[in-house]
Scaffold this motif. Structure first.
Motif, mmCIF file in Angstrom:
data_model
loop_
_atom_site.group_PDB
_atom_site.id
_atom_site.type_symbol
_atom_site.label_atom_id
_atom_site.label_comp_id
_atom_site.label_asym_id
_atom_site.label_seq_id
_atom_site.Cartn_x
_atom_site.Cartn_y
_atom_site.Cartn_z
ATOM 1 N N LEU A 1 0.530 -96.140 48.453
ATOM 2 C CA LEU A 1 -0.424 -97.241 48.581
ATOM 3 C C LEU A 1 -0.638 -97.587 50.056
ATOM 4 C CD1 LEU A 1 0.676 -99.585 45.641
ATOM 5 C CD2 LEU A 1 -1.529 -98.420 45.868
ATOM 6 N N LEU A 2 0.447 -97.585 50.827
ATOM 7 C CA LEU A 2 0.327 -97.825 52.267
ATOM 8 C C LEU A 2 -0.470 -96.707 52.946
ATOM 9 C CD1 LEU A 2 3.900 -99.124 53.187
ATOM 10 C CD2 LEU A 2 1.754 -100.415 53.253
ATOM 11 N N VAL A 3 -0.225 -95.473 52.535
ATOM 12 C CA VAL A 3 -0.973 -94.345 53.095
ATOM 13 C C VAL A 3 -2.468 -94.540 52.822
ATOM 14 C CG1 VAL A 3 -1.406 -91.858 52.915
ATOM 15 C CG2 VAL A 3 0.941 -92.708 52.985
ATOM 16 N N ALA A 4 -2.809 -94.938 51.607
ATOM 17 C CA ALA A 4 -4.219 -95.160 51.260
ATOM 18 C C ALA A 4 -4.813 -96.271 52.126
ATOM 19 C CB ALA A 4 -4.351 -95.512 49.783
ATOM 20 N N ALA A 5 -4.072 -97.340 52.327
ATOM 21 C CA ALA A 5 -4.551 -98.435 53.176
ATOM 22 C C ALA A 5 -4.740 -97.945 54.611
ATOM 23 C CB ALA A 5 -3.579 -99.611 53.136
ATOM 24 N N PHE A 6 -3.794 -97.141 55.089
ATOM 25 C CA PHE A 6 -3.889 -96.628 56.463
ATOM 26 C C PHE A 6 -5.065 -95.675 56.648
ATOM 27 C CE2 PHE A 6 0.808 -97.487 57.569
ATOM 28 C CZ PHE A 6 0.461 -98.633 58.276
ATOM 29 N N THR A 7 -5.490 -94.984 55.586
ATOM 30 C CA THR A 7 -6.633 -94.079 55.731
ATOM 31 C C THR A 7 -7.913 -94.850 56.024
ATOM 32 O OG1 THR A 7 -7.122 -94.000 53.362
ATOM 33 C CG2 THR A 7 -5.668 -92.287 54.231
ATOM 34 N N VAL A 8 -7.940 -96.128 55.674
ATOM 35 C CA VAL A 8 -9.079 -96.976 55.998
ATOM 36 C C VAL A 8 -8.864 -97.667 57.342
ATOM 37 C CG1 VAL A 8 -10.403 -99.011 55.284
ATOM 38 C CG2 VAL A 8 -9.671 -97.338 53.571
ATOM 39 N N LEU A 9 -7.668 -98.220 57.537
ATOM 40 C CA LEU A 9 -7.397 -99.028 58.725
ATOM 41 C C LEU A 9 -7.264 -98.233 60.017
ATOM 42 C CD1 LEU A 9 -4.809 -101.542 57.208
ATOM 43 C CD2 LEU A 9 -7.230 -101.940 57.700
ATOM 44 N N GLY B 1 -9.803 -92.605 45.036
ATOM 45 C CA GLY B 1 -9.008 -91.768 44.136
ATOM 46 C C GLY B 1 -7.547 -91.734 44.537
ATOM 47 N N PHE B 2 -7.292 -91.637 45.841
ATOM 48 C CA PHE B 2 -5.926 -91.636 46.351
ATOM 49 C C PHE B 2 -5.256 -92.965 46.046
ATOM 50 C CE2 PHE B 2 -2.586 -91.771 49.539
ATOM 51 C CZ PHE B 2 -2.100 -90.474 49.493
ATOM 52 N N LEU B 3 -5.981 -94.065 46.219
ATOM 53 C CA LEU B 3 -5.463 -95.397 45.926
ATOM 54 C C LEU B 3 -5.121 -95.528 44.443
ATOM 55 C CD1 LEU B 3 -4.929 -98.196 47.161
ATOM 56 C CD2 LEU B 3 -7.292 -98.777 46.646
ATOM 57 N N MET B 4 -5.970 -95.008 43.586
ATOM 58 C CA MET B 4 -5.706 -95.052 42.141
ATOM 59 C C MET B 4 -4.486 -94.209 41.774
ATOM 60 S SD MET B 4 -7.705 -97.210 40.808
ATOM 61 C CE MET B 4 -7.340 -96.857 39.095
ATOM 62 N N ALA B 5 -4.359 -93.031 42.382
ATOM 63 C CA ALA B 5 -3.198 -92.172 42.114
ATOM 64 C C ALA B 5 -1.914 -92.850 42.590
ATOM 65 C CB ALA B 5 -3.372 -90.818 42.790
ATOM 66 N N ALA B 6 -1.974 -93.509 43.739
ATOM 67 C CA ALA B 6 -0.808 -94.228 44.247
ATOM 68 C C ALA B 6 -0.449 -95.380 43.319
ATOM 69 C CB ALA B 6 -1.078 -94.742 45.661
ATOM 70 N N GLY B 7 -1.458 -96.078 42.827
ATOM 71 C CA GLY B 7 -1.213 -97.150 41.857
ATOM 72 C C GLY B 7 -0.607 -96.608 40.578
ATOM 73 N N LEU B 8 -1.092 -95.456 40.137
ATOM 74 C CA LEU B 8 -0.543 -94.814 38.947
ATOM 75 C C LEU B 8 0.933 -94.478 39.140
ATOM 76 C CD1 LEU B 8 -0.930 -93.450 36.143
ATOM 77 C CD2 LEU B 8 -1.567 -91.386 37.389
ATOM 78 N N LEU B 9 1.275 -93.919 40.283
ATOM 79 C CA LEU B 9 2.680 -93.606 40.565
ATOM 80 C C LEU B 9 3.542 -94.857 40.539
ATOM 81 C CD1 LEU B 9 2.676 -90.929 43.391
ATOM 82 C CD2 LEU B 9 3.693 -90.740 41.129
ATOM 83 N N THR B 10 3.027 -95.936 41.093
ATOM 84 C CA THR B 10 3.776 -97.187 41.108
ATOM 85 C C THR B 10 4.030 -97.667 39.682
ATOM 86 O OG1 THR B 10 2.779 -97.759 43.235
ATOM 87 C CG2 THR B 10 3.780 -99.554 41.998
ATOM 88 N N VAL B 11 3.014 -97.645 38.850
ATOM 89 C CA VAL B 11 3.168 -98.074 37.456
ATOM 90 C C VAL B 11 4.100 -97.125 36.706
ATOM 91 C CG1 VAL B 11 1.931 -98.398 35.271
ATOM 92 C CG2 VAL B 11 0.987 -99.318 37.396
ATOM 93 N N ILE B 12 3.990 -95.826 36.934
ATOM 94 C CA ILE B 12 4.889 -94.866 36.286
ATOM 95 C C ILE B 12 6.328 -95.148 36.711
ATOM 96 C CG2 ILE B 12 5.588 -92.431 36.262
ATOM 97 C CD1 ILE B 12 2.599 -91.715 36.215
ATOM 98 N N GLY B 13 6.536 -95.489 37.975
ATOM 99 C CA GLY B 13 7.881 -95.847 38.433
ATOM 100 C C GLY B 13 8.442 -97.032 37.667
ATOM 101 N N TRP B 14 7.616 -98.061 37.478
ATOM 102 C CA TRP B 14 8.073 -99.214 36.708
ATOM 103 C C TRP B 14 8.360 -98.826 35.256
ATOM 104 C CZ3 TRP B 14 3.613 -102.463 39.057
ATOM 105 C CH2 TRP B 14 4.036 -103.057 40.228
ATOM 106 N N ALA B 15 7.473 -98.020 34.655
ATOM 107 C CA ALA B 15 7.670 -97.592 33.273
ATOM 108 C C ALA B 15 8.928 -96.729 33.134
ATOM 109 C CB ALA B 15 6.444 -96.825 32.779
#
Length: 176
Positions: A111-119, A147-161
């Protein structure tokens, strides 16, 4: 059983890829950063929004390099997490709290990587345009970043699950 062997084999391959990338990416960024600092004007070729001929100082080049190096940290952290995760999978440890926590950390870093790709490009362009007659503030967001942001979000949710599943597994093993 074949799926388990396939998981171990693929994880072994990905372990080495993630390990190599976690070493090579910082080296590549350091080389580019060094080139930019040694020839600050060359950075304008990577910033098309900044007018050609804009003076670029070594201090500006150093800031651009510093931003690039800092932005690399979450990617390296994510890759190192992948090394740990693929190593555990390679050894046959699949559903554990540690793996779930690692997946969660990978997701957060991505998620940070995705944010950094914009910033980062925005900040670097702003730094390079300091001495320009017109300052440039260009913020870019494309479908790849989304798409990268969504994939990162998916990984985060999978981690919680996975964390929840590992806790249920541990609880069930306590009954046996």
């Amino acid at each position: 059983m074949p799926d388990h062997n396939r998981l171990q084999y693929l994880s072994g391959l990905l372990y080495w890829v993630a390990l190599a990338l976690s070493v090579l990416l910082p080296i590549i960024v350091l080389v580019y950063a060094g080139q930019g600092v040694s020839d600050p004007v060359s950075l304008l070729a990577r910033a098309p929004m900044v007018a050609a001929g804009t003076p670029v100082t070594t201090a500006q080049a150093g800031l651009v390099a510093g931003v690039a190096l800092v932005s690399l940290l979450p990617m390296v952290a994510a890759l190192r997490g992948m090394v740990r995760l693929f190593g555990a999978y390679r050894e046959g440890e699949v559903l554990s709290r540690d793996n779930a926590d690692t997946i969660l950390r990978i997701g957060r870093n991505m998620l940070l990587v995705a944010a950094f790709t914009v910033l980062v490009p925005t900040l670097q362009t702003l730094i390079l345009s300091w001495h320009a007659s017109q300052k440039v503030l260009a913020i870019g967001f494309d479908t790849g970043t989304l798409g990268f942001l969504m994939a990162a979000g998916l990984l985060t949710v999978i981690g919680w699950a996975m964390r929840e599943a590992a806790e249920v597994k541990a609880e069930n093993e306590g009954f046996v």
